[in-house]
Design an enzyme around this catalytic site. Structure first.
Site, short mmCIF file in Angstrom:
data_model
loop_
_atom_site.label_atom_id
_atom_site.label_comp_id
_atom_site.label_asym_id
_atom_site.label_seq_id
_atom_site.Cartn_x
_atom_site.Cartn_y
_atom_site.Cartn_z
N CYS A 1 39.14 36.12 40.94
CA CYS A 1 38.07 37.03 41.36
C CYS A 1 37.50 37.89 40.23
CB CYS A 1 38.48 37.91 42.54
SG CYS A 1 40.22 38.25 42.68
N HIS B 1 45.42 43.08 32.70
CA HIS B 1 46.83 42.67 32.82
C HIS B 1 47.75 43.75 32.27
CE1 HIS B 1 45.20 38.90 33.82
NE2 HIS B 1 45.39 38.21 32.73
#
Lengths: 544, 544
Positions: free
Chosen positions: A110, A160
């Site tokens: 996404c 991340h």
């Protein structure tokens, strides 16, 4: 889908599966407080560099309690469930094959969608105004797509890194990353040769893009959203063929189109069925066509031709008008996803649906005691909010709360070149259920159609001034008797975030009078507040 | 400000004032159903073409009731008040000097602001990525500003046309346009030689940009937001001087900067005091400086030098470090507005404040019986929502409802190169009032500061991937004891619309737990839902 001779789980990406089985070294992250940028560098080393074979262990040596739950998979569901369980005072462990938490979404699902949709919106604006103002002349030019994929690849470790930092330093979670978990039984997993036991096992291994199952699918040049981000190593030619009529195919198809490529959408049944309001859907599709996209409904890609060098050379499409051959070196499939459930089901004896969804009750419990499943593993909607909330509700159940979670009536969105948001009933659905349906629309019903200067708001202002038919469409559906809002539909920009809050208010009974009472931030992308106010004085509501 | 020998009111724009006094002809619009585009053409003829001397009469010959109210001025307050009064069953008349309803906002105030802010955002993106991807090389280049003003001038009649169409065909209002109203007494006005009587008079004549009152202000090249749009007839050079530290000056200053001009903001006290949260404010100002803007606080423009040809040649600025002279042919002032109240006050005997605001009670009643004042005429906040709502509440009062309207605790926004939205308490304000303030921020507190890859969302994705410090800032301020949200602050894009709805929920007692229960539309520009959920499991809330 995946299969693995060693029974390793949740390692669906081919390249990654290969190396992850070799992992033997362990880095104990616990004593180290890495900054976010240090996490970024570290993740890079685990993904592509010298630490590919090194697992990251962040376990609490001072907590000797049994784990309340082990989350197999640290994507949205596993990470949020872990955070919540920890916050409730429990002990959790979350294990992921990637060297970061957050799962595939920020890595190749996404989040890149949003980058490419941003590019599509910018490119549409540029193409509509090229040669004027400051815009570069893109007439007939094709924008380099691989550079944009590289932009994403280069930047994706940033989010991340935050996940790893936040999960460890702010949320105090225990985790094992860059390692696969082998499920042994409903209390036990093995990671890097070590056995971990827990009162409960929570399966959150996500899903994998569906394949076409047609000849030539394995050729270079045939992509899904994951391989597009991970494997694109050439600049595609001037033609793209996209298979599918849902979110992924429209998002990517519009991006390919915006880069200047002849783009054909091959849709088995009907394009964008997910947009409930037919007028809204029509506005979106008309704009896609105006941007030059070809749409083949009732059609199937039946074969990909080899160009003689092991690469795609042409797409053979069965259409209602017969077979079409489109020469292309670039085919993209957006066919939905299937839960990564089969192997866990076999080991644990889980009950699956025909679509391989793990069957759970409203507490996310499977048919196997102490085994829960969350996120994409339990099927539609395979959306972020459901993944996260199912993880959190599972944590609450495990920690003794009496909960029930069944997603229903959520707001939704998709990107074309525009941002499209909606919730509640479409106009047609409302008319089936209510006698006195009133709509408030922008543009209003009028004989000039869309070619008028409203709606206007952020990111749509140049269109509103010069190409008003491109400046968006919006509709509020109201029950004229109770004056309650039944649904809302928006094409433009800047309304998506609002739809989260507005949909909640509508569920609580929001009326057109309540809307008219609010304080608009003019020019507000949803013109709903002021339009409602213009009608709110009427005892008998009528359309606007 | 304005004055007029004939006692004509609400004609503040010089060029317009001249011709409007000559109006003698009347076009009876009532029997005609014009399409929106026909209205657009017609408005053009009234504004610039052959119908400049023709008033537009849209009166209902079949309604012989006395008017419940005449609205003098058909901007936001007059138009919305008229629509509401009509909807409540009353009879109204609204009169405006322009040949369209909606007032100055769509003609030369807030709507062009949005166009130029859109351009500023696009240009910042382009400049940050020039030479890469598809972006044109703007390095060292100045974008033509007059072309963008012309884009607005060319497009602004579109929204005007909708107002006239909607007000007549959908809202059934009576109006007289392109004509000034001369107030005779508290029940009577004269328009085009005709007398109109009503039970009540509602003054909604707006406000006028404040002047500097310094030598050289009258020179060509010194603009405010109105004259910038109406009068710019040359392409300014490479330097802009902007006076003021509030909304208008920042919005326009960032636009001038984004076009590539050396831009200096001259701020008497402190820049952007209106942004309540100091950290949020700091983020905004730091980005403005990074984009190359010079900010002179504690400074005043004291003189504009003539270039020898009746045009601005230099700005002389008194700074804390002494006098500065900046050579420029372009000076812009954003000094706030003063209500157009003096002449009406004199005729009717209205009580005014020192700032020339008409003093009203919570029913918008002035000290003169049957005379109300609404919108900018009653002072701050001179915002769209207050104009419209004050008009509607006045209508309700006149039609017999027991109402009270005092605007308070509204959400607010401004544009720099970014969209900036906020409501409720700043962190500092919250800490003064509450013992246990918790914040949820993105980026979180961390040793890498802003240079990390979140927040990310629509229109910020390229920044998030490549220049993360530019991707925005957001903060939620929470009372840790009651878990209630106290305030929210956002810099980025796509949150403004949401803040309208979210602020209303917060007024109703929204907690961090309620937020965590919502269904986010990922990537949502406000990351508040998911961040709240990550904390909601904690009995004792802590920062995130």
């Amino acid at each position: 889908m995946f299969s693995s001779p060693k029974g390793l789980l949740h390692s669906t990406f081919n390249k990654r599966r290969v190396h992850i089985m070799d992992i033997q070294e362990i880095w104990n992250a616990r004593p180290h407080t890495l900054s976010i940028s240090e996490w970024g560098d570290r993740i890079e080393e685990h993904l592509e560099g010298e630490r590919q074979n090194e697992a990251i262990f962040n376990l609490d040596p001072d907590d000797d309690r049994e784990y309340n739950a082990i989350f197999v998979g640290g994507g949205a569901a596993g990470r949020f469930g872990s955070a919540y369980l920890k916050a409730l005072g429990g002990r959790q462990l979350v294990i992921d094959r990637w060297p970061f938490l957050g799962g595939s979404c920020p890595h190749n699902a996404c989040v890149p969608h949003h980058l490419f949709s941003d590019c599509a919106a910018e490119l549409m604006l540029n193409r509509e105004f090229f040669g004027r103002y400051w815009f570069s002349n893109l007439d007939g030019k094709i924008v380099n797509m691989k550079e944009l994929v590289d932009l994403f690849r280069q930047g994706r470790n940033g989010p991340h890194a935050i996940m790893n930092f936040q999960s460890k330093e702010q949320l105090d979670m225990e985790y094992i990353l860059n390692a696969s978990a082998r499920i042994i039984d409903n209390h036990t997993v093995e990671v890097c040769g070590q056995i971990f036991k827990a009162k409960n096992l929570i399966l959150s291994m996500g899903s994998t893009a569906n394949k076409l199952g047609i000849p030539g699918e394995e050729l270079k040049g045939v992509f899904d959203y994951e391989s597009f981000v991970e494997e694109l190593d050439y600049e595609p030619g001037d033609t793209a063929v996209v298979v599918g009529g849902g979110k992924t195919s429209v998002i990517y198809g519009c991006f390919f189109n915006a880069t200047g490529r002849k783009t054909t959408l091959v849709v088995r049944s009907t394009l964008l069925k997910l947009i409930p309001d037919s007028e809204t859907r029509g506005y979106v599709i008309d704009r896609m066509k105006e941007q030059g996209m070809e749409i083949l409904e009732g059609s199937n890609l039946i074969r990909v031709e080899d160009d003689g060098n092991g690469k795609a050379g042409a797409a053979i499409i069965q259409t209602p008008d017969g077979e079409r051959r489109i020469e292309t070196d670039f085919i993209f499939t957006g066919l939905g996803e299937t839960p990564n459930s089969e192997e866990a089901a076999e080991i644990l004896g889980l009950e699956l649906s025909e679509k391989k969804e793990i069957i759970v009750n409203d507490k996310m419990q499977t048919n196997v005691p102490n085994v829960y499943a969350v996120g994409d593993m339990i099927g539609a909607p395979m959306e972020m909010f459901k993944a996260r909330k199912s993880g959190c509700y599972t944590a609450r159940h495990i920690m003794g709360e009496d909960i029930s979670y069944v997603p229903r009536d959520w707001p939704d969105f998709v990107h074309s070149h525009y941002e499209i948001s909606w919730f509640g009933l479409s106009e047609d659905e409302a008319r089936e259920q209510y006698d006195n349906v009133v709509t408030i629309k922008m543009p209003p019903e009028n004989e000039n159609g869309l070619n008028i200067g409203l709606p206007a708001s952020d990111r749509m202002m140049m269109f509103a001034m010069d190409k008003p038919a491109l400046s968006g469409f919006q509709k509020l559906v109201i029950d004229g008797d109770t004056r309650k809002v039944l649904g809302a539909h928006h094409v433009g920009c800047g309304a998506k975030d609002a739809f989260q809050y507005l949909s909640r208010m509508v569920k609580a009974g929001l009326t057109v009078d309540d809307l008219g009472e609010m304080d608009e931030l003019f020019l507000n992308p949803t013109h709903f507040i002021q339009l409602s106010r213009l009608r709110a004085g009427n005892k008998v509501l009528v359309d606007l």
